[in-house]
Design an enzyme around this catalytic site. Structure first.
Site, PDB file in Angstrom:
ATOM      1  N   LYS A 191       0.844  -1.206   0.000  1.00 34.05           N
ATOM      2  CA  LYS A 191       0.000   0.000   0.000  1.00 34.05           C
ATOM      3  C   LYS A 191       0.874   1.250   0.000  1.00 34.05           C
ATOM      4  O   LYS A 191       0.635   2.186  -0.767  1.00 34.05           O
ATOM      5  CB  LYS A 191      -0.938  -0.003   1.226  1.00 34.05           C
ATOM      6  CG  LYS A 191      -2.100  -0.971   1.058  1.00 34.05           C
ATOM      7  CD  LYS A 191      -2.900  -1.197   2.332  1.00 34.05           C
ATOM      8  CE  LYS A 191      -3.926  -2.305   2.076  1.00 34.05           C
ATOM      9  NZ  LYS A 191      -4.584  -2.807   3.276  1.00 34.05           N
ATOM     10  N   GLN A 193      -4.870  -1.234   9.343  1.00 29.09           N
ATOM     11  CA  GLN A 193      -4.797  -2.594   8.811  1.00 29.09           C
ATOM     12  C   GLN A 193      -5.451  -3.575   9.795  1.00 29.09           C
ATOM     13  O   GLN A 193      -5.171  -3.563  10.991  1.00 29.09           O
ATOM     14  CB  GLN A 193      -3.328  -2.974   8.561  1.00 29.09           C
ATOM     15  CG  GLN A 193      -3.119  -4.309   7.875  1.00 29.09           C
ATOM     16  CD  GLN A 193      -3.608  -4.349   6.434  1.00 29.09           C
ATOM     17  OE1 GLN A 193      -3.694  -3.315   5.761  1.00 29.09           O
ATOM     18  NE2 GLN A 193      -3.944  -5.530   5.944  1.00 29.09           N
ATOM     19  N   ASP A 249     -11.300   2.842   3.531  1.00 30.84           N
ATOM     20  CA  ASP A 249     -11.702   1.429   3.495  1.00 30.84           C
ATOM     21  C   ASP A 249     -13.210   1.292   3.244  1.00 30.84           C
ATOM     22  O   ASP A 249     -13.685   0.222   2.865  1.00 30.84           O
ATOM     23  CB  ASP A 249     -11.410   0.770   4.850  1.00 30.84           C
ATOM     24  CG  ASP A 249     -10.133  -0.056   4.859  1.00 30.84           C
ATOM     25  OD1 ASP A 249      -9.787  -0.631   3.814  1.00 30.84           O
ATOM     26  OD2 ASP A 249      -9.499  -0.122   5.933  1.00 30.84           O
TER      27      ASP A 249
END
Ligand code: GUN
Length: 298
Positions: free
Chosen positions: A57, A101, A124
């Protein structure tokens, strides 16, 4: 009949195209609006798989010309300390997207962490405000990356108009099954959500023009469950042992599916590569929304 290779939906190539589009939009925002989109990624603990995801990422964020902020925290971090970090990032004007995460250590309430992220920075798309906005068709929704990637891949195979197609989604999770069903409905599909209690799942799958498999069971969907001409989007990533070797397979029996389907996403190389590309797109969209600008990517 089309050869098998021509039926494979190349997620790597679609993701590379999307990353290029994102990079061009970042250049435009930087040059014309002095706005450099920024993504903050928070990693708690030392899970090797999470470390790999986070490294990818960070690398892809930088490659797209965006600012990347990376926070590694020990597994012993308290929930309050993590929430404090999120508050700081919520207030930071250089940060337009925040990703924590998952999974988090057991002593931390994941739901509380997700809900602490500003909905406008929740790239997200996991915050309840963004799920609600998605359900209501509100343009300000930040949409979860994997479901959004599934739609891009279905359109790659079928063209941009999915109207009237019968989409069967196998799986009803909050992060894939439910949101992809809503996105397919927005595309004017007729949507069936199937799951572990569905009666005669094979017969339901055989009615699908678009079949999205998100059950987390290796090669669960059989070739003869697939109607000729169906487009199959396989969200599963399962590690199995075969012939003494470890390999990744999806939720669909790929070799059998490709005999029946018009198009299938492979595992790996299908939905997986789309997820980070969609995350970068969400970061650009968030940066535009926060600054009252119209994004030129959708
Ligand atoms: N862990 C595995 N996939 C994801 C993802 O898409 N987002 C977050 N936050 N954590 C993950």
């Amino acid at each position: 009949m089309a050869d098998a290779k021509s039926k494979i939906i190349d997620g790597k190539a679609v993701a590379a195209e999307l990353r290029e589009t994102v990079a061009q939009e970042v250049t435009r925002l930087t040059e014309h609006h002095n706005l450099v989109p920024g993504l903050a990624v928070v990693l708690v603990g030392e899970d090797p798989a999470s470390q790999v995801y986070v490294r990818n990422k960070v690398r892809q964020t930088e490659a797209a010309g965006m600012k990347s902020f990376h926070f590694d925290r020990p597994p012993s971090i308290s929930q309050d300390e993590l929430l404090e970090l999120i508050d700081t990032l919520n207030a930071d004007e250089q940060v337009h997207g925040i990703l924590v995460q998952l999974p988090l250590p057991a002593h931390i309430d994941e739901g509380a962490v997700i809900e602490a992220i500003s909905p406008d920075k929740d790239v997200d798309g996991f915050h309840a405000i963004n799920s609600g906005r998605l359900l209501n068709g509100n343009a300000r929704a930040l949409v979860a990356c994997t479901p959004r990637g599934c739609i891009d891949l279905a359109k790659k195979a079928l063209g941009s108009d999915l109207s009237g197609k019968h989409a069967v989604v196998v799986g009803r999770s909050n992060i894939v099954g439910k949101p992809v069903s809503i996105l397919l409905l927005q595309e004017n599909c007729t949507v069936t959500i199937a799951h572990s209690r569905t009666q005669d799942l094979a017969a339901v799958c055989r009615t699908a023009d678009i079949l999205v498999a998100a059950v987390g069971r290796p090669e669960f969907i059989q070739g003869d469950w697939i109607k000729p001409g169906c487009t199959v989007i396989d969200v599963g990533i399962n590690r199995i042992e075969r012939d003494g070797q470890s390999r990744l397979v999806g939720d669909v029996d790929f070799d059998a599916a490709i005999q029946h389907a018009a198009a299938v996403t492979p595992v790996p190389g299908g939905v997986g590569p789309m997820t980070i590309a969609c995350l970068l797109r969400n970061t650009v969209i968030a940066a535009c929304n926060i600054n009252g600008l119209q994004s030129q990517i959708k």
